[in-house]
Design an enzyme around this catalytic site. Sequence first.
Site, PDB file in Angstrom:
ATOM      1  N   GLY A 194     -23.469  17.402 -19.295  1.00 45.43           N
ATOM      2  CA  GLY A 194     -22.713  16.817 -18.375  1.00 45.43           C
ATOM      3  C   GLY A 194     -21.525  18.035 -18.192  1.00 45.43           C
ATOM      4  NE  ARG A 195     -25.053  23.158 -18.276  1.00 48.16           N
ATOM      5  CZ  ARG A 195     -25.579  23.728 -17.827  1.00 48.16           C
ATOM      6  NH1 ARG A 195     -25.752  25.134 -17.814  1.00 48.16           N
ATOM      7  NH2 ARG A 195     -27.125  23.442 -17.541  1.00 48.16           N
ATOM      8  CB  THR A 252     -36.611  25.315 -15.429  1.00 46.37           C
ATOM      9  OG1 THR A 252     -36.838  24.371 -16.552  1.00 46.37           O
ATOM     10  CG2 THR A 252     -37.610  25.081 -13.788  1.00 46.37           C
ATOM     11  CE  LYS A 311     -35.201  15.903  -9.274  1.00 42.92           C
ATOM     12  NZ  LYS A 311     -34.322  17.044  -8.962  1.00 42.92           N
ATOM     13  N   GLY A 335     -32.705  15.417 -15.837  1.00 43.38           N
ATOM     14  CA  GLY A 335     -31.917  13.442 -15.815  1.00 43.38           C
ATOM     15  C   GLY A 335     -32.004  13.136 -15.035  1.00 43.38           C
ATOM     16  CG  HIS A 336     -35.088  12.250 -13.037  1.00 43.14           C
ATOM     17  ND1 HIS A 336     -36.118  12.528 -12.667  1.00 43.14           N
ATOM     18  CD2 HIS A 336     -34.317  13.498 -12.683  1.00 43.14           C
ATOM     19  CE1 HIS A 336     -36.851  14.115 -12.480  1.00 43.14           C
ATOM     20  NE2 HIS A 336     -35.671  14.145 -12.539  1.00 43.14           N
ATOM     21  CD  GLN A 339     -36.232  20.838 -14.150  1.00 37.38           C
ATOM     22  OE1 GLN A 339     -37.906  21.021 -14.069  1.00 37.38           O
ATOM     23  NE2 GLN A 339     -35.314  20.366 -15.400  1.00 37.38           N
ATOM     24  CG  ASP A 374     -28.860  17.804 -11.895  1.00 37.95           C
ATOM     25  OD1 ASP A 374     -29.767  16.766 -11.660  1.00 37.95           O
ATOM     26  OD2 ASP A 374     -27.791  18.710 -11.329  1.00 37.95           O
TER      27      ASP A 374
HETATM   28  P1  GDP Z   1     -32.078  14.097  -9.998  1.00 38.43           P
HETATM   29  O1  GDP Z   1     -31.851  14.969 -11.250  1.00 38.43           O
HETATM   30  O2  GDP Z   1     -32.172  14.409  -8.655  1.00 38.43           O
HETATM   31  O3  GDP Z   1     -32.234  12.695 -10.394  1.00 38.43           O
HETATM   32  O4  GDP Z   1     -30.696  13.980  -9.603  1.00 38.43           O
HETATM   33  P2  GDP Z   1     -29.281  13.050 -10.715  1.00 38.43           P
HETATM   34  O5  GDP Z   1     -29.753  11.738 -11.394  1.00 38.43           O
HETATM   35  O6  GDP Z   1     -28.878  14.410 -11.478  1.00 38.43           O
HETATM   36  O7  GDP Z   1     -27.352  13.456  -9.549  1.00 38.43           O
HETATM   37  C1  GDP Z   1     -27.943  12.581  -8.731  1.00 38.43           C
HETATM   38  C2  GDP Z   1     -26.075  11.463  -8.584  1.00 38.43           C
HETATM   39  O8  GDP Z   1     -26.098  10.892  -7.162  1.00 38.43           O
HETATM   40  C3  GDP Z   1     -26.694  10.436  -9.713  1.00 38.43           C
HETATM   41  O9  GDP Z   1     -25.294  10.379 -10.287  1.00 38.43           O
HETATM   42  C4  GDP Z   1     -27.246   9.408  -8.506  1.00 38.43           C
HETATM   43  O10 GDP Z   1     -26.536   7.710  -9.315  1.00 38.43           O
HETATM   44  C5  GDP Z   1     -26.135   9.189  -7.556  1.00 38.43           C
HETATM   45  N1  GDP Z   1     -26.863   8.825  -6.427  1.00 38.43           N
HETATM   46  C6  GDP Z   1     -27.904   9.372  -5.733  1.00 38.43           C
HETATM   47  N2  GDP Z   1     -28.374   8.989  -4.156  1.00 38.43           N
HETATM   48  C7  GDP Z   1     -26.838   9.082  -4.236  1.00 38.43           C
HETATM   49  C8  GDP Z   1     -26.225   8.941  -2.696  1.00 38.43           C
HETATM   50  O11 GDP Z   1     -26.929   8.816  -1.693  1.00 38.43           O
HETATM   51  N3  GDP Z   1     -24.626   8.701  -2.790  1.00 38.43           N
HETATM   52  C9  GDP Z   1     -23.808   8.915  -4.207  1.00 38.43           C
HETATM   53  N4  GDP Z   1     -22.561   8.620  -4.070  1.00 38.43           N
HETATM   54  N5  GDP Z   1     -24.786   8.645  -4.727  1.00 38.43           N
HETATM   55  C10 GDP Z   1     -25.885   9.243  -4.573  1.00 38.43           C
HETATM   56  P1  IMO Z   2     -33.311  17.591 -13.077  1.00 33.39           P
HETATM   57  O1  IMO Z   2     -34.921  16.836 -12.924  1.00 33.39           O
HETATM   58  C1  IMO Z   2     -30.235  20.594 -12.434  1.00 33.39           C
HETATM   59  C2  IMO Z   2     -31.042  24.313 -14.817  1.00 33.39           C
HETATM   60  C3  IMO Z   2     -30.151  24.731 -16.384  1.00 33.39           C
HETATM   61  C4  IMO Z   2     -30.021  26.113 -15.760  1.00 33.39           C
HETATM   62  C5  IMO Z   2     -31.701  26.665 -15.583  1.00 33.39           C
HETATM   63  C6  IMO Z   2     -32.670  26.706 -16.841  1.00 33.39           C
HETATM   64  O2  IMO Z   2     -31.580  16.453 -13.160  1.00 33.39           O
HETATM   65  O3  IMO Z   2     -32.666  17.803 -11.500  1.00 33.39           O
HETATM   66  P2  IMO Z   2     -33.687  24.934 -18.941  1.00 33.39           P
HETATM   67  O4  IMO Z   2     -33.045  24.537 -19.802  1.00 33.39           O
HETATM   68  O5  IMO Z   2     -34.683  24.112 -18.224  1.00 33.39           O
HETATM   69  O6  IMO Z   2     -34.442  26.564 -19.277  1.00 33.39           O
HETATM   70  O7  IMO Z   2     -33.125  25.671 -17.999  1.00 33.39           O
HETATM   71  O8  IMO Z   2     -32.472  25.323 -15.237  1.00 33.39           O
HETATM   72  N1  IMO Z   2     -31.630  22.804 -15.035  1.00 33.39           N
HETATM   73  C7  IMO Z   2     -31.330  22.334 -14.395  1.00 33.39           C
HETATM   74  N2  IMO Z   2     -30.188  22.398 -13.150  1.00 33.39           N
HETATM   75  N3  IMO Z   2     -31.133  19.702 -13.049  1.00 33.39           N
HETATM   76  C8  IMO Z   2     -31.649  19.714 -13.850  1.00 33.39           C
HETATM   77  O9  IMO Z   2     -33.051  18.100 -13.639  1.00 33.39           O
HETATM   78  C9  IMO Z   2     -32.599  20.905 -14.323  1.00 33.39           C
HETATM   79  N4  IMO Z   2     -32.779  21.335 -15.453  1.00 33.39           N
HETATM   80  C10 IMO Z   2     -32.587  22.600 -15.657  1.00 33.39           C
HETATM   81  O10 IMO Z   2     -28.811  23.928 -15.513  1.00 33.39           O
HETATM   82  O11 IMO Z   2     -29.733  26.602 -15.131  1.00 33.39           O
HETATM   83 MG    MG Z   3     -30.701  15.565 -12.675  1.00 34.04          MG
END
Ligand code: GDP
Ligand code: IMO
Ligand code: MG
Length: 434
Positions: free
Chosen positions: A302-303, A239, A16, A40-41, A224, A13
Site C-alpha cells: 500500500g506504499r 530484492t 506484468k 503484487g500482480h 519484481q 509494478d
Molecule cells: P505488476 O506487479 O507488474 O503486475 O504491476 P502491478 O499490478 O503492481 O501494478 C500495475 C497497476 O497498473 C495495476 O493496478 C494495473 O491494474 C494497472 N495497469 C496495468 N496496465 C495499465 C495500463 O495500461 N493503464 C492503466 N491506467 N493502468 C494499468
Molecule cells: P512486483 O512483482 C515493486 C522492492 C521493495 C524493496 C525491495 C526489496 O509486484 O513487480 P523485498 O521485500 O523483495 O526484500 O524488498 O524490492 N520490491 C518490489 N517493488 N514491485 C515488486 O513486485 C516488488 N517486490 C519487491 O519495495 O524496495
Molecule cells: Mg506489482
Amino acid sequence: MPSLAVIGSQWGDEGKGKIIDFLDAQADLIVRFQGGNNAGHTIVVGDKVFKLHGLPSGIVRPGKLAVIGNGTVLNIEELLDEIATVEASGANIDGLRISDRASLIMNYHKKLDGAEEKYRGGNAVGTTKKGIGPAYQDKIARIGFRAGDLLEPEALKEKIAFTLPYKKDLMKMLDAEMCHCTPESLFDKMNGWGQKLGRYICDTSVLINEALDAGKNVMFEGAQGAMLDIDSGTYPYVTSSATCGGGVCTGAGIAPNRLDEVLGVVKAYTTRVGEGPFVTELKGGDEVTLQKKGGEFGVTTGRGRRCGWLDLVVINHAKRLCGFSSLAITKIDVLNDYEELPVCTAYKIDGETTRYFPASISKLNRAEPVYTKLKGWKGWNDTEAVVKGGWDALPQEMKDYVAFIEKHTGVPVDLISIGADRDETIDRRHNWWN
Ligand code: GDP
Ligand code: IMO
Ligand code: MG
C-alpha cells in the site's frame, strides 16, 4: 514458439500481471520462477480484479497449469490465505503445481526481515517485510526448508531437530514467541501444511521440460523487475532473487536453450517502491500528479510509489541482461495530461556522458538525466476508439513516443496497454505462439 518469458524492465509494478493475462489465453503452463509474495500482480477482467502475490497469474484462467517453480520462496500460511481469496473470486486452483524444491518462508524470516531493516537504520532497503531476504539467505546457507520436505514427515522431523535450536538461539533477542516453539509444535504445524498442499507438490522442472518436449506453450512470469535483480540491480537496494533472463533458467529448472523469447514490460514512465537511486525521479510536487493519475500505490504494502520520467538507460540495461526480443509498453494512457514528455537517453556523471547504468550508488546519486523532450498528446482520451481501432486510432504523438523507444532500444514494441482491463491492449503482433 513454445516458451516466452515476461520480465519487468524497471523496478517492478510495470503491469506484468496484466500483460501475462493478456497473452496466456493460449499458454498451457504459466510458471513463476523467482521471488515470493513480495510481488503484487493485478489482473482486471471486466468488473473482476485479482491481486496475486505468490500464485502465478495463470491461476485465473481455467484449464491452465499454474506452476510455482524451484527458484521461488513460499510462505505457506499466506499462500493458503491467497488461495482462499482467489477461490472466493471464482478461480479454481486444480491447476496449481508447487516445486518440491521451492524454499519456504518461515515466521522467523519475516521477523528477521523487520529486524534487519531496523538495524540498517538510515540505509534501510524499504523491503516488503515478507521475509524474502532472510528466506533466500537460508537457502544459500543450506539450512532452509523446501516444499518437498512437507511430503516426508520423518525427514522433516530430522531437519527441524537440526534447524530449530540454531534459529531459536538466533531469535532469542528478537522474538520471545519463538522461544516457546518446540520441535513437536513446529512439526505439527508443517505437517499440517503438507496435508493441505501435498497433492500440488511435485518436480516442476520435469513437468515444465516434458511440456516443452510435447510442444506445449509455456510462459514464465517474472516478479519484481530487472533493476531489483540481486546482481545487476541497484544493490543493496534490490530484492534477493535473480529477476533477469538467467533467473528464468535456474528458477524454473530449464536449460538456457529452452527459452525462445523474452518480452520486456516497460511502464511508459518510471516508478519505484522503497529506497534506492532513481535518476529520473520527479520531485517538488510533480511526482504527486503522476502518482495519483497512475494509481501508483503498492499492491502488497500500500506504499506510495516514487514516480519519474521514462529512463532508457534503465531499459537498455535490462534489455542486455534479459535479452528482450519484444517490448510491451504499459500505462501510456496515464501520460495524457502533458504538453511535453521528457525521456532520458543518457546520464551525465561528473561531467561525462554515459549510456550505461553504473554499479556505484554514489555515482547514481550524482547522475543527471540527459533528456530528449517529446511532444505529448494532451487532451486525448479516447480509449474506446483505440480498443476498436487499434494502433491506427492512436494519436500521432503517442505513436512517435513508441517509435522513439523502439529506435533507442532496437526492440519492437509489440504490445501497447492503454488501460488496466484485459481488453485495453493493442496487439501489433497477434501471432505469439507460432
Ligand atoms: P505488476 O506487479 O507488474 O503486475 O504491476 P502491478 O499490478 O503492481 O501494478 C500495475 C497497476 O497498473 C495495476 O493496478 C494495473 O491494474 C494497472 N495497469 C496495468 N496496465 C495499465 C495500463 O495500461 N493503464 C492503466 N491506467 N493502468 C494499468
Ligand atoms: P512486483 O512483482 C515493486 C522492492 C521493495 C524493496 C525491495 C526489496 O509486484 O513487480 P523485498 O521485500 O523483495 O526484500 O524488498 O524490492 N520490491 C518490489 N517493488 N514491485 C515488486 O513486485 C516488488 N517486490 C519487491 O519495495 O524496495
Ligand atoms: Mg506489482
